[in-house]
Design a protein around this motif. Structure first.
Motif, PDB file in Angstrom:
ATOM      1  N   ILE A   7       0.739   5.621   1.001  1.00 56.26           N
ATOM      2  CA  ILE A   7      -0.232   6.712   1.097  1.00 56.26           C
ATOM      3  C   ILE A   7      -1.508   6.367   0.346  1.00 56.26           C
ATOM      4  O   ILE A   7      -2.625   6.540   0.860  1.00 56.26           O
ATOM      5  N   VAL A   8      -1.348   5.848  -0.874  1.00 51.45           N
ATOM      6  CA  VAL A   8      -2.517   5.469  -1.671  1.00 51.45           C
ATOM      7  C   VAL A   8      -3.280   4.344  -0.978  1.00 51.45           C
ATOM      8  O   VAL A   8      -4.517   4.331  -0.927  1.00 51.45           O
ATOM      9  N   GLY A   9      -2.549   3.378  -0.412  1.00 55.69           N
ATOM     10  CA  GLY A   9      -3.197   2.263   0.286  1.00 55.69           C
ATOM     11  C   GLY A   9      -4.009   2.736   1.475  1.00 55.69           C
ATOM     12  O   GLY A   9      -5.141   2.282   1.689  1.00 55.69           O
ATOM     13  N   MET A  10      -3.462   3.657   2.261  1.00 52.64           N
ATOM     14  CA  MET A  10      -4.193   4.201   3.415  1.00 52.64           C
ATOM     15  C   MET A  10      -5.416   4.978   2.970  1.00 52.64           C
ATOM     16  O   MET A  10      -6.486   4.909   3.589  1.00 52.64           O
ATOM     17  N   PHE A  11      -5.255   5.725   1.883  1.00 53.22           N
ATOM     18  CA  PHE A  11      -6.391   6.486   1.341  1.00 53.22           C
ATOM     19  C   PHE A  11      -7.513   5.539   0.923  1.00 53.22           C
ATOM     20  O   PHE A  11      -8.693   5.794   1.190  1.00 53.22           O
ATOM     21  N   LEU A  68     -13.578  -4.690  -3.027  1.00 58.30           N
ATOM     22  CA  LEU A  68     -12.513  -4.575  -4.018  1.00 58.30           C
ATOM     23  C   LEU A  68     -11.531  -3.472  -3.638  1.00 58.30           C
ATOM     24  O   LEU A  68     -10.302  -3.644  -3.744  1.00 58.30           O
ATOM     25  N   VAL A  69     -12.079  -2.341  -3.205  1.00 53.95           N
ATOM     26  CA  VAL A  69     -11.213  -1.228  -2.788  1.00 53.95           C
ATOM     27  C   VAL A  69     -10.362  -1.640  -1.599  1.00 53.95           C
ATOM     28  O   VAL A  69      -9.151  -1.330  -1.534  1.00 53.95           O
ATOM     29  N   LEU A  70     -10.969  -2.351  -0.660  1.00 52.86           N
ATOM     30  CA  LEU A  70     -10.221  -2.804   0.515  1.00 52.86           C
ATOM     31  C   LEU A  70      -9.120  -3.788   0.117  1.00 52.86           C
ATOM     32  O   LEU A  70      -7.988  -3.712   0.623  1.00 52.86           O
ATOM     33  N   LEU A  71      -9.423  -4.697  -0.800  1.00 54.39           N
ATOM     34  CA  LEU A  71      -8.435  -5.662  -1.259  1.00 54.39           C
ATOM     35  C   LEU A  71      -7.258  -4.970  -1.947  1.00 54.39           C
ATOM     36  O   LEU A  71      -6.087  -5.288  -1.690  1.00 54.39           O
ATOM     37  N   ILE A  72      -7.570  -3.999  -2.814  1.00 58.08           N
ATOM     38  CA  ILE A  72      -6.506  -3.259  -3.509  1.00 58.08           C
ATOM     39  C   ILE A  72      -5.645  -2.499  -2.505  1.00 58.08           C
ATOM     40  O   ILE A  72      -4.404  -2.461  -2.639  1.00 58.08           O
ATOM     41  N   SER A  73      -6.294  -1.906  -1.493  1.00 62.15           N
ATOM     42  CA  SER A  73      -5.529  -1.145  -0.496  1.00 62.15           C
ATOM     43  C   SER A  73      -4.584  -2.055   0.276  1.00 62.15           C
ATOM     44  O   SER A  73      -3.442  -1.671   0.571  1.00 62.15           O
ATOM     45  N   ILE A 111      -8.109   2.534   2.067  1.00 64.53           N
ATOM     46  CA  ILE A 111      -8.737   1.963   3.266  1.00 64.53           C
ATOM     47  C   ILE A 111      -9.809   2.904   3.806  1.00 64.53           C
ATOM     48  O   ILE A 111     -10.907   2.488   4.176  1.00 64.53           O
ATOM     49  N   GLY A 112      -9.483   4.196   3.812  1.00 66.03           N
ATOM     50  CA  GLY A 112     -10.476   5.187   4.230  1.00 66.03           C
ATOM     51  C   GLY A 112     -11.690   5.201   3.320  1.00 66.03           C
ATOM     52  O   GLY A 112     -12.829   5.291   3.782  1.00 66.03           O
ATOM     53  N   ALA A 113     -11.424   5.086   2.001  1.00 59.86           N
ATOM     54  CA  ALA A 113     -12.525   5.063   1.039  1.00 59.86           C
ATOM     55  C   ALA A 113     -13.402   3.833   1.246  1.00 59.86           C
ATOM     56  O   ALA A 113     -14.640   3.910   1.168  1.00 59.86           O
ATOM     57  N   ALA A 114     -12.776   2.670   1.530  1.00 60.48           N
ATOM     58  CA  ALA A 114     -13.544   1.450   1.779  1.00 60.48           C
ATOM     59  C   ALA A 114     -14.408   1.604   3.026  1.00 60.48           C
ATOM     60  O   ALA A 114     -15.565   1.174   3.057  1.00 60.48           O
ATOM     61  N   ALA A 115     -13.857   2.232   4.057  1.00 63.30           N
ATOM     62  CA  ALA A 115     -14.620   2.443   5.295  1.00 63.30           C
ATOM     63  C   ALA A 115     -15.830   3.339   5.035  1.00 63.30           C
ATOM     64  O   ALA A 115     -16.933   3.091   5.544  1.00 63.30           O
TER      65      ALA A 115
END
Length: 314
Positions: free
Chosen positions: A58-62, A35-40, A64-68
């Motif tokens: 910036i939020v999207g990149m953040f 879900l986090v990856l999809l939102i990003s 993506i990092g959180a999903a990883a």
């Protein structure tokens, strides 16, 4: 630590309960990370093509990092579960196979001993683990896993040195009563044996009368007579069987008063499946894995007169 009174059935029951909890945790983390990856991805797409909004980027990149991070955490939790199950099973299996055995999961053979064998290129980084020492039929053995790493060039000045794994397996060392002046090396042709540095490859390859064995192995010895004396049909068949079970990678070295066997590391925990319930069939690979030293003592005939002190031979 596994209680000595705890049965394998108890261990499997408790590990199964832990498996169910781990599966639940894994599934929750996977859903959240997806879900986090999809939102990003949505935020990045909107930020780039709709509004060209730097905040969204910036939020999207953040995210993506959180999903990883969540994906890595999921993998770590699953691997930790497998390691815990393997340790609990081994804490029961090893003492039952080898009463009085010394076990140290965090230790291995010393690096200077690994290098002294002449079977591997010298590593830049070495990791040893799962050390076991015991005695069977009067023969002392030591067994441990090893990982050999080579340092790679690092183009970044900010991070530390990087290493790549180039050889891994487990090594079994048997101490015999007789000290040999001769030597024998049997090495599967895909064993990553160093051609240049191995001191045991002074003579040409010796071929046996067993064609299937010759296709898989190279044999080097101080003399053909010594090689044929040691490599009985039973020994040839044993080495071929073990190699076929372990990715066709195996080495046997006889030098001085020791017999060393190196096998590709098919560690049993790797076959544990998180989605499958645990049963006694999951214990059997651990028994086979740790029974190999005992089997080799019998199959290589290490208690025979060939390996006795010359003064004690009948």
């Amino acid at each position: 630590m596994t209680s000595s009174s705890e049965s394998l059935s108890d261990i499997l029951t408790k590990s199964e309960q832990k498996r169910l909890k781990t599966v639940k945790t894994r599934n929750i983390l996977l859903v959240i990370s997806c879900l986090v990856l999809l939102i990003s991805i949505i935020l990045l797409a909107v930020g780039m093509f709709a509004y060209t909004d730097a905040t969204l980027l910036i939020v999207g990149m953040f995210l993506i990092g959180a999903a990883a991070v969540l994906f890595i955490a999921t993998f770590t939790i699953c691997e930790r579960y497998k390691k815990q199950v393997a340790t609990r099973i081994e804490n029961k299996v090893i003492p039952s196979l080898y009463p009085g055995a010394r076990v140290n999961n965090k230790s291995g053979f010393p690096l200077n001993y690994i290098n002294s064998l002449g079977l591997f290129d010298r590593p830049d980084l070495y990791k040893g683990s799962r050390y076991v020492a015991a005695q069977v039929d009067g023969i002392t053995f030591e067994k441990a896993s090893f990982e050999l790493y080579r340092r790679t060039k690092n183009n970044s000045n900010d991070s530390g040195p990087q290493y790549v794994l180039y050889n891994a397996g487990y090594l079994i060392r048997f101490a015999v009563a007789r000290t040999f002046d001769d030597y024998l090396l049997v090495s599967s042709k895909n064993s990553n044996l160093s051609v240049l540095n191995c001191p045991w490859r002074q003579n040409e390859n010796i071929e046996t009368e067993f064609l299937a064995f010759n296709e898989l192995f190279n044999v080097y010895a101080s003399s053909k007579e010594f090689a044929f004396y040691m490599l009985t049909p039973q020994v040839l068949e044993t080495l071929l069987t073990i190699a076929n079970r372990n990715g066709k990678r195996l080495q046997l070295l006889l030098r001085r008063n020791e017999v060393v066997v190196v096998v590709n590391d098919n560690y049993p925990s790797r076959i544990l499946k998180l989605n499958n319930s645990l049963g006694m069939e999951d214990v059997e690979p651990f028994i086979a894995y740790h029974s190999l030293p005992s089997s080799l003592i019998n199959e290589l005939d290490l208690t025979s007169y060939k390996f006795l002190n010359c003064s004690n031979k009948s």
